[in-house]
Design a protein around this motif. Sequence first.
Motif, PDB file in Angstrom:
ATOM      1  N   ILE A   1       0.848  -1.194   0.000  1.00  0.00           N
ATOM      2  CA  ILE A   1       0.000   0.000   0.000  1.00  0.00           C
ATOM      3  C   ILE A   1       0.879   1.239   0.000  1.00  0.00           C
ATOM      4  CG2 ILE A   1      -1.660   1.352   1.324  1.00  0.00           C
ATOM      5  CD1 ILE A   1      -2.836  -1.257   2.356  1.00  0.00           C
TER       6      ILE A   1
ATOM      7  N   GLY B   1      -6.734   9.307  20.123  1.00  0.00           N
ATOM      8  CA  GLY B   1      -6.408   8.312  19.119  1.00  0.00           C
ATOM      9  C   GLY B   1      -7.013   8.677  17.783  1.00  0.00           C
TER      10      GLY B   1
ATOM     11  N   ARG C   1      -8.072   6.862  13.771  1.00  0.00           N
ATOM     12  CA  ARG C   1      -8.275   5.634  13.029  1.00  0.00           C
ATOM     13  C   ARG C   1      -8.610   5.962  11.587  1.00  0.00           C
ATOM     14  NH1 ARG C   1     -12.844   2.560  15.769  1.00  0.00           N
ATOM     15  NH2 ARG C   1     -11.746   3.274  17.600  1.00  0.00           N
ATOM     16  N   LEU C   2      -8.314   5.042  10.707  1.00  0.00           N
ATOM     17  CA  LEU C   2      -8.741   5.143   9.326  1.00  0.00           C
ATOM     18  C   LEU C   2      -9.893   4.175   9.090  1.00  0.00           C
ATOM     19  CD1 LEU C   2      -5.415   5.276   7.228  1.00  0.00           C
ATOM     20  CD2 LEU C   2      -6.884   7.172   7.956  1.00  0.00           C
TER      21      LEU C   2
ATOM     22  N   TYR D   1       0.100   1.966  13.811  1.00  0.00           N
ATOM     23  CA  TYR D   1      -1.253   1.475  13.592  1.00  0.00           C
ATOM     24  C   TYR D   1      -1.157   0.067  13.040  1.00  0.00           C
ATOM     25  CZ  TYR D   1      -2.061   6.541  13.371  1.00  0.00           C
ATOM     26  OH  TYR D   1      -2.077   7.882  13.628  1.00  0.00           O
TER      27      TYR D   1
ATOM     28  N   TYR E   1      -3.478  -2.838  10.868  1.00  0.00           N
ATOM     29  CA  TYR E   1      -4.657  -3.048  10.034  1.00  0.00           C
ATOM     30  C   TYR E   1      -4.685  -4.486   9.553  1.00  0.00           C
ATOM     31  CZ  TYR E   1      -4.577   2.057   9.736  1.00  0.00           C
ATOM     32  OH  TYR E   1      -4.571   3.388  10.041  1.00  0.00           O
TER      33      TYR E   1
ATOM     34  N   PHE F   1      -9.206  -1.260  10.586  1.00  0.00           N
ATOM     35  CA  PHE F   1      -8.318  -0.754  11.626  1.00  0.00           C
ATOM     36  C   PHE F   1      -8.404  -1.666  12.847  1.00  0.00           C
ATOM     37  CE2 PHE F   1      -6.239   2.032  14.489  1.00  0.00           C
ATOM     38  CZ  PHE F   1      -7.031   2.206  15.610  1.00  0.00           C
TER      39      PHE F   1
ATOM     40  N   GLN G   1      -4.169   1.322  17.570  1.00  0.00           N
ATOM     41  CA  GLN G   1      -3.129   2.343  17.445  1.00  0.00           C
ATOM     42  C   GLN G   1      -2.363   2.444  18.750  1.00  0.00           C
ATOM     43  OE1 GLN G   1      -4.384   6.411  17.585  1.00  0.00           O
ATOM     44  NE2 GLN G   1      -2.361   7.219  17.118  1.00  0.00           N
TER      45      GLN G   1
ATOM     46  N   TYR H   1       0.666   4.953  20.580  1.00  0.00           N
ATOM     47  CA  TYR H   1       1.412   6.205  20.484  1.00  0.00           C
ATOM     48  C   TYR H   1       2.431   6.226  21.614  1.00  0.00           C
ATOM     49  CZ  TYR H   1       2.571  11.142  20.782  1.00  0.00           C
ATOM     50  OH  TYR H   1       3.260  12.329  20.837  1.00  0.00           O
TER      51      TYR H   1
ATOM     52  N   ARG I   1      -3.704   3.887  22.127  1.00  0.00           N
ATOM     53  CA  ARG I   1      -4.378   5.178  21.943  1.00  0.00           C
ATOM     54  C   ARG I   1      -5.780   5.008  21.365  1.00  0.00           C
ATOM     55  NH1 ARG I   1      -2.333  10.223  21.656  1.00  0.00           N
ATOM     56  NH2 ARG I   1      -1.064   9.498  23.390  1.00  0.00           N
ATOM     57  N   ALA I   2      -5.969   4.064  20.475  1.00  0.00           N
ATOM     58  CA  ALA I   2      -7.294   3.835  19.887  1.00  0.00           C
ATOM     59  C   ALA I   2      -7.427   2.364  19.534  1.00  0.00           C
ATOM     60  CB  ALA I   2      -7.502   4.700  18.643  1.00  0.00           C
ATOM     61  N   LYS I   3      -8.657   1.880  19.660  1.00  0.00           N
ATOM     62  CA  LYS I   3      -8.928   0.484  19.392  1.00  0.00           C
ATOM     63  C   LYS I   3     -10.024   0.376  18.356  1.00  0.00           C
ATOM     64  CE  LYS I   3      -8.352  -3.292  22.660  1.00  0.00           C
ATOM     65  NZ  LYS I   3      -8.491  -3.717  24.038  1.00  0.00           N
ATOM     66  N   GLY I   4      -9.853  -0.525  17.422  1.00  0.00           N
ATOM     67  CA  GLY I   4     -10.876  -0.740  16.401  1.00  0.00           C
ATOM     68  C   GLY I   4     -11.448  -2.127  16.527  1.00  0.00           C
TER      69      GLY I   4
ATOM     70  N   PHE J   1      -1.163  -5.237   7.967  1.00  0.00           N
ATOM     71  CA  PHE J   1      -0.304  -4.090   7.702  1.00  0.00           C
ATOM     72  C   PHE J   1      -0.083  -3.305   8.986  1.00  0.00           C
ATOM     73  CE2 PHE J   1      -0.026  -4.064   3.146  1.00  0.00           C
ATOM     74  CZ  PHE J   1      -1.208  -4.636   2.694  1.00  0.00           C
TER      75      PHE J   1
ATOM     76  N   GLU K   1       2.594  12.256  14.515  1.00  0.00           N
ATOM     77  CA  GLU K   1       1.682  12.571  15.626  1.00  0.00           C
ATOM     78  C   GLU K   1       2.404  13.292  16.748  1.00  0.00           C
ATOM     79  OE1 GLU K   1      -1.892  10.189  14.322  1.00  0.00           O
ATOM     80  OE2 GLU K   1      -1.596  11.870  15.659  1.00  0.00           O
TER      81      GLU K   1
ATOM     82  N   GLN L   1       0.020   8.732   7.161  1.00  0.00           N
ATOM     83  CA  GLN L   1       0.439   7.403   7.589  1.00  0.00           C
ATOM     84  C   GLN L   1       1.234   6.740   6.474  1.00  0.00           C
ATOM     85  OE1 GLN L   1      -2.561   4.908   9.311  1.00  0.00           O
ATOM     86  NE2 GLN L   1      -3.533   6.614  10.384  1.00  0.00           N
TER      87      GLN L   1
ATOM     88  N   PHE M   1       2.739   3.116   5.179  1.00  0.00           N
ATOM     89  CA  PHE M   1       2.428   1.704   5.361  1.00  0.00           C
ATOM     90  C   PHE M   1       3.643   0.819   5.150  1.00  0.00           C
ATOM     91  CE2 PHE M   1      -2.213   1.320   5.736  1.00  0.00           C
ATOM     92  CZ  PHE M   1      -2.574   2.633   5.511  1.00  0.00           C
TER      93      PHE M   1
END
Lengths: 113, 118
Positions: free
Chosen positions: A43, A98, A100-101, B33, B35, B45, B48, B50, B55-58, B90, B96, B107, B109
Motif C-alpha cells: 500500500i 487516538g 483511526r482510518l 497502527y 490493520y 483498523f 493504534q 502512540y 491510543r485507539a482500538k478498532g 499491515f 503525531e 500514515q 504503510f
Amino acid sequence: KNEVEQSPQNLTAQEGEFITINCSYSVGISALHWLQQHPGGGIVSLFMLSSGKKKHGRLIATINIQEKHSSLHITASHPRDSAVYICAVRSGGGETSGSRLTFGEGTQLTVNP
Amino acid sequence: DSGVTQTPKHLITATGQRVTLRCSPRSGDLSVYWYQQSLDQGLQFLIQYYNGEERAKGNILERFSAQQFPDLHSELNLSSLELGDSALYFCASSVESSGVPSSYNEQFFGPGTRLTVL
C-alpha cells in the motif's frame, strides 16, 4: 450502509483516458487519504487532504468537506496505473486522542494499452 | 520504500497456534497502527499505539493483542488462530507529534505480513 463508499468498484480504461474515482463518506473526519495497492499487496499513500485540492504528477485529488465527497483523478492514464485505489477517512488524531482510518472497499482500475 | 518494515513477510501456521508479527516504524514516528485486510472484510483498523501507549482500538478480537516497546517497534500477537484470521496484516506509522496539526499526520504503510492459517 458503509461509512465510506467508493465508486465505481471496477473501472477499465484505455491508455491515455482521463479517470475519476469517487469517494463519499458519512462521518466527521480530520483528513481523507487516497491509497494505491498494487497486485503484490503493498500500500502506497498517494494523498492526504483535509480541504481543497492536491496534485502530484498526473494525479489530482479534491475534497469537498461540506458535501462529504472526494475525487481522485488520473490524467493520461497508463497501464502502470493499474491497481486498486482505496479511499480512507481519518477521524481523531493528535497527541492526546487516538485516530483511526475507515476504508472504502476500493476501486480496481485496469488500464489497457 | 516507506521506511516502515514488517517481519515476517509470509507466515503459514495451523489453527489453534499463536504468532507474533513485528513492525518497525519510520525513524522519528511515534505512532503505530495495525490493520487487517481480509478478502471478505477489506481493510480494517485494529489498534493504534502512540509512544508506547494504546491510543485507539478498532475491530480487534480479544484473541489479538499488541504492544509498542520503548524503541517504538510494535508487535501484534494473534492467538488461538482460526481459518478466518488468514489475511494481510499491515502496520503504518506517523509522526503525531506536538506542533504538527493532526491533519498533517500522514500514515506510511509497511509491506505487510501475509498470514495463512491452515
